[in-house]
Design a protein around this motif. Structure first.
Motif, PDB file in Angstrom:
ATOM      1  N   THR A 287       0.826  -1.205   0.000  1.00  0.00           N
ATOM      2  CA  THR A 287       0.000   0.000   0.000  1.00  0.00           C
ATOM      3  C   THR A 287       0.861   1.255   0.000  1.00  0.00           C
ATOM      4  OG1 THR A 287      -1.861  -1.092   1.093  1.00  0.00           O
ATOM      5  CG2 THR A 287      -1.721   1.305   1.327  1.00  0.00           C
TER       6      THR A 287
ATOM      7  N   LEU B  19      -8.437   6.720   0.421  1.00  0.00           N
ATOM      8  CA  LEU B  19      -8.500   5.253   0.452  1.00  0.00           C
ATOM      9  C   LEU B  19      -8.901   4.789   1.841  1.00  0.00           C
ATOM     10  CD1 LEU B  19      -7.788   2.428  -0.954  1.00  0.00           C
ATOM     11  CD2 LEU B  19      -5.646   2.593   0.342  1.00  0.00           C
TER      12      LEU B  19
ATOM     13  N   GLN C 275      -9.518   0.780   2.863  1.00  0.00           N
ATOM     14  CA  GLN C 275      -9.615  -0.565   2.301  1.00  0.00           C
ATOM     15  C   GLN C 275      -9.316  -1.611   3.367  1.00  0.00           C
ATOM     16  OE1 GLN C 275      -6.668  -1.727  -0.760  1.00  0.00           O
ATOM     17  NE2 GLN C 275      -8.408  -2.335  -2.015  1.00  0.00           N
TER      18      GLN C 275
END
Length: 255
Positions: free
Chosen positions: A38, A191, A193
């Protein structure tokens, strides 16, 4: 960053668990591998200054140093022993480590990337305002904050089934908490997630971005060249013709 605990107690806890951090470096820890993917994906393309908060013994700082060798990277941690080991293993002229916590007066410089890898949940609620104020001060425009945290249901499960894994401070990081972090730091969540590391949805990866230029860019678009102007005119004409034919079609069918 301690709630109902003195700093010495927390430092002692993390000093005692340095061996686990060394094992994470020597062996493959899927939690770290997922987080590293990431970071690589969402970090600015060429960060010049990077900060890792809660760097431990410097594993991730070392990886970032190899990926962005021109960046000046700083790792900070509350654990005396962790910082000592990090300095011995990885420190050089572009990678430095400090035994400290993040407060508004800790740094005067700004950073392009700030990483909290399994750290933000260990910041007590009462200490968050100081941390948020520091982040608002030191995050450069277009900079990003990347966090990895255990999900609330992961911590609830661990508290019941593996209480020995719980740390001195283990806060639940909900959507509301992340929203407050974004609001206080002048960033936007780009983001959120969930990841399946050891169990389904046991970790969350969050990326926040500071973009003070958005409004200016929106209301003051960049000038276009002749080719782009021609393409826009053609697109508008095409849309107008299509609209006329659709109107004719609807009127014909509904007579």
């Amino acid at each position: 960053m301690v709630q109902n605990l003195n700093r010495e107690t927390v430092v002692s806890y993390y000093d005692e668990h340095v061996k686990n951090k060394l094992n994470d470096y020597i062996k493959i820890n899927p939690r770290i591998e997922y987080a590293w993917k990431t970071i690589k994906r969402f970090a600015p393309s060429k960060p010049l200054r990077i900060l890792e908060v809660g760097c431990g013994m410097g594993n991730v700082c070392s990886r970032m140093h190899k990926r962005w060798p021109d960046a000046v990277i700083t790792g900070i941690d509350i654990s005396t022993l962790s910082i000592q080991i990090a300095q011995k293993l990885f420190a050089d002229d572009k990678l430095n480590f400090r035994e400290t916590i993040l407060l508004p007066d800790t740094f005067n410089e700004q950073f392009d990337l700030i990483v909290f890898m399994d750290v933000y949940e260990h910041i007590a609620v009462n200490d968050r305002p100081d941390v948020h104020a520091a982040l608002a001060k030191i995050l450069r425009n277009k900079g990003k904050i990347i966090l990895t945290v255990p999900t609330p249901h992961n911590l609830k499960w661990s508290l019941v089934n593996k209480p020995e894994t719980m740390q001195p401070v283990d806060e639940h990081i909900s959507f509301e908490v992340i929203g407050k972090l974004a609001a206080d730091t002048g960033t936007e969540v780009i983001l959120y997630q969930r990841k399946n590391v050891w169990n389904v949805g046991d970790y969350a990866h969050i990326v926040l971005e500071k973009n003070d230029d958005f409004e200016a860019a929106f209301f003051h678009p960049k000038p276009v060249n002749a080719t782009q102007k021609g393409q826009r005119m053609f697109s508008k004409l095409k849309s107008k013709i299509e609209s006329i034919f659709r109107g004719y079609y609807v009127r014909k069918k509904l007579k």
